[in-house]
Enzyme design. Structure first.
Site, short mmCIF file in Angstrom:
data_model
loop_
_atom_site.label_atom_id
_atom_site.label_comp_id
_atom_site.label_asym_id
_atom_site.label_seq_id
_atom_site.Cartn_x
_atom_site.Cartn_y
_atom_site.Cartn_z
N LYS A 1 4.19 8.53 9.04
CA LYS A 1 3.91 7.96 10.37
C LYS A 1 4.88 8.45 11.46
O LYS A 1 4.72 9.56 11.96
CB LYS A 1 3.81 6.45 10.25
CG LYS A 1 2.70 6.09 9.24
CD LYS A 1 2.14 4.71 9.28
CE LYS A 1 0.85 4.66 8.50
NZ LYS A 1 0.90 4.04 7.20
N TYR B 1 0.84 -1.19 0.00
CA TYR B 1 0.00 0.00 0.00
C TYR B 1 0.88 1.24 0.00
O TYR B 1 1.83 1.34 0.78
CB TYR B 1 -0.89 0.01 1.24
CG TYR B 1 -1.77 1.24 1.37
CD1 TYR B 1 -2.81 1.46 0.47
CD2 TYR B 1 -1.57 2.17 2.38
CE1 TYR B 1 -3.61 2.58 0.58
CE2 TYR B 1 -2.37 3.30 2.49
CZ TYR B 1 -3.39 3.50 1.58
OH TYR B 1 -4.19 4.62 1.69
N ASP C 1 9.31 2.45 0.03
CA ASP C 1 8.26 3.07 0.82
C ASP C 1 8.46 2.63 2.26
O ASP C 1 8.05 1.53 2.64
CB ASP C 1 6.88 2.66 0.29
CG ASP C 1 5.75 3.32 1.08
OD1 ASP C 1 6.03 3.91 2.15
OD2 ASP C 1 4.60 3.24 0.62
C1 LIG Z 1 0.23 4.53 5.80
C2 LIG Z 1 1.02 4.26 4.57
C3 LIG Z 1 1.03 5.14 3.48
C4 LIG Z 1 0.09 6.32 3.38
O1 LIG Z 1 0.29 7.25 4.37
P1 LIG Z 1 -0.92 8.25 4.75
O2 LIG Z 1 -0.29 9.17 5.73
O3 LIG Z 1 -2.00 7.39 5.32
O4 LIG Z 1 -1.34 8.93 3.50
C5 LIG Z 1 1.89 4.89 2.44
N1 LIG Z 1 2.71 3.82 2.45
C6 LIG Z 1 2.71 2.95 3.47
C7 LIG Z 1 3.65 1.79 3.44
C8 LIG Z 1 1.85 3.13 4.55
O5 LIG Z 1 1.80 2.22 5.53
#
Ligand SMILES: *Cc1c(COP(=O)(O)O)cnc(C)c1O
Length: 429
Positions: A268, A143, A240
Site C-alpha cells: 500500500k 487478511y 503484516d
Molecule cells: C491489502 C493487504 C494485503 C494484500 O495486499 P495486495 O496488494 O492487495 O495483494 C495483505 N495484508 C494486509 C494487511 C492488507 O491490508
C-alpha cells in the site's frame, strides 16, 4: 444520475467477471452497480457521470497523500520518461530500502515485490525455509492477501484438519496453516504448546492492528505473547504491516507497541499509489533468499523504477515534521463527536481509530475479535453507505473495512462529512 456509469458497467460486466478486478470493488449488496472512476484529485474522486465524491477508501489506504499528489505525479512523470521497466537493478531500490530501514529498526534488509499478497506469501516461504519447519499460524479475520495457504477456514484446532475457505484450493495445501482467534492469549498458548505443534511451528503472522475486519487493534498482551512464544519455540514472528506501515506513524505498529518482529511485510503506502510492496527483517533471515540462499523468490517487475520513485516521494513527504499528528487531528474531526454522540444517546455503534485509520461499526459497542462481527448491524451499514453515497461521500463499501484519511482531505470536507453523519443518526436512530 449515473447513466453513463451504468452503461459502461454493463460493458465491463460482460467481459470481466462481475465487472471488477478485485471483488470488494463491486459494492455488492450496497449499490445496483459500482462507482466507476474517471479521475481523482486530493480527497475527491469523480465518476464517469461527473459526480464527485469525498473519498475515504483512498485506494484501500495506499494514498496517504491523497489522489494525484503533485509532488508524486511530477517525480513519476520525470522517472517514466527515463524508462518504465528494465528487469535490471536501478539505484532507486536502494533509496526506498534505505528509507524503510531507517524507519524500522527491526528491518536490516528489504526485498521488493509488486503486491501485498506477494510480500506475505514470500515472507512465509522465507520463514519456512529459514526455520526448516512447516506450520504457520494466522488469526481469524486478519487478511494477508490471497495466497492459497492463507485461505483457510477459522476455528481449526490441532485435532481438526484445516479446510480451505475458497474453491480451487485442495485441503492438502492448507493443512499446515491454522487460524486462531485474534486477541485471544489463552487460545494461542494452548495451541502452540500442544506436543504436535510446538516443534513444527515455522511462523506466526499477524496484523498488529487489524484493518480487515474494520479497525481492531491487538492488545499489548496478545502481541507480547506472540513475541515471547515464537522466540521460545524458535519460530518467526511476521508482522503484516501492509496497511499499518507508514499509516499509523513512521515506524508502523511495531513502534507503537514496542515489539521487534523477525519479518515485516509492507505494501500500500510504500508504493505511493503504484504496485510496490516488500518484506524485510534481520540480515541472517533475509540472506536465506536466492541468490544468496536456498529460498527462491523473484519478480519481473519487482523494484519497478516508477513505483520505487513514487514510494520514495510518498515516504519523504510523510517524514515532514508533524505529518502524522496533523492527520490524526483531521481524523478526529469526524471521530470525536461521534463517540460523544453514541455515548450521550446510547446508540449501539462505536468508532475504533488508530491515527488516520478508523471504522464506524454498527450494532456493537466494541470489536475485539472476529466473533464480535456476528453482531454487526449490516442493514444499518447499508442504509448509511447509501445515505452518504447519495450525498457525495464514498466510504469503503463494507462494514469490514477501514476508512482512511489523507493529507489531501480538507478541513471543509471533513466537516461536511461529519455533519452528514450526524444528520444520518438524527434521521435513523
Ligand atoms: C491489502 C493487504 C494485503 C494484500 O495486499 P495486495 O496488494 O492487495 O495483494 C495483505 N495484508 C494486509 C494487511 C492488507 O491490508
Amino acid at each position: 444520475m449515473r447513466n453513463k456509469t451504468k452503461k459502461i458497467f454493463e460493458k465491463l460486466d460482460s467481459i470481466i467477471p462481475g465487472g471488477v478486478n478485485s471483488p470488494a470493488r463491486a459494492c455488492k449488496g450496497l449499490l445496483p452497480f459500482p462507482i466507476i472512476v474517471k479521475k481523482g484529485k486530493g480527497d475527491l474522486i469523480v465518476d464517469l457521470d461527473g459526480n464527485s465524491y469525498i473519498d475515504y477508501c483512498g485506494s484501500w489506504g495506499a494514498l496517504i497523500h491523497g489522489h494525484a499528489n503533485p509532488t508524486i505525479v511530477k517525480a513519476v512523470q520525470k522517472r517514466a520518461a527515463l524508462g518504465t521497466s528494465f528487469g535490471i537493478t536501478t539505484p532507486l531500490e536502494g533509496e526506498l530500502a534505505r528509507l524503510i530501514i531507517d524507519c524500522f529498526p527491526s528491518v536490516e534488509k528489504m526485498r521488493f515485490v509488486s503486491s501485498g499478497t506477494e510480500a506475505t506469501m514470500s515472507a512465509v516461504r522465507l520463514a519456512r525455509g529459514y526455520t526448516g519447519k512447516d506450520i504457520v499460524i494466522k488469526f481469524v479475520g486478519n487478511y494477508h492477501g490471497h495466497a492459497d495457504f492463507f485461505l483457510v477456514q477459522a476455528g481449526s484446532s490441532v485435532s481438526q484438519l484445516s479446510q480451505s475457505s475458497s474453491a480451487g484450493i485442495p485441503n492438502d495445501i492448507v493443512k499446515h496453516t491454522f487460524s486462531l482467534p485474534y486477541n485471544d492469549v489463552k487460545a494461542f498458548l494452548h495451541f502452540v504448546n500442544d506436543k504436535n505443534i510446538k516443534d513444527r511451528l515455522a511462523a506466526v503472522i499477524v496484523e498488529p492492528i487489524a484493518g480487515n475486519i474494520g479497525v481492531v487493534p491487538a492488545s499489548q498482551d496478545f502481541l507480547n505473547t506472540l513475541r515471547s512464544e515464537t522466540k521460545r519455540l524458535k519460530a518467526l514472528l511476521i508482522f503484516d504491516e501492509v496497511i499499518t506501515g507508514f499509516r499509523v506513524g513512521l515506524g508502523g505498529a511495531q513502534a507503537l507497541y514496542k515489539i521487534t518482529p523477525d519479518l515485516t511485510c509492507f505494501g500500500k503506502i510504500i508504493g505511493g499509489g503504484f504496485p510496490a510492496a516488500g518484506f524485510g527483517g534481520r540480515t541472517d533471515i533475509m540472506d536465506t533468499l536466492a541468490p544468496l540462499g536456498t529460498v527462491y523468490q523473484a519478480g519481473t517487475l519487482s523494484g519497478n523504477p516508477v513505483a520505487m520513485e513514487a514510494g520514495i516521494q510518498a515516504i519523504t513527504l510523510a517524514q515532514k515534521n508533524g505529518f502524522y499528528q496533523s492527520l490524526e487531528k483531521k481524523t478526529e474531526i469526524i471521530t470525536k463527536p461521534l463517540q460523544a454522540l453514541f455515548k450521550k444517546r446510547n446508540i449501539p455503534a462505536c468508532v475504533q481509530q488508530v491515527g488516520s485509520m478508523f471504522t464506524l461499526f454498527f450494532g456493537v459497542k466494541e470489536v475485539r475479535h472476529f466473533e464480535d462481527t456476528k453482531k454487526f448491524d449490516l442493514d444499518q451499514f447499508k442504509r448509511f453507505f447509501v445515505y452518504l453515497f447519495d450525498r457525495g461521500i464514498y466510504i469503503p463499501p463494507s462494514q469490514y473495512e477501514a476508512w482512511f484519511v489523507s493529507s489531501g482531505h480538507t478541513k471543509q470536507h471533513l466537516e461536511k462529512t461529519h455533519d452528514l453523519i450526524l444528520q444520518f443518526f438524527d434521521e435513523y436512530s
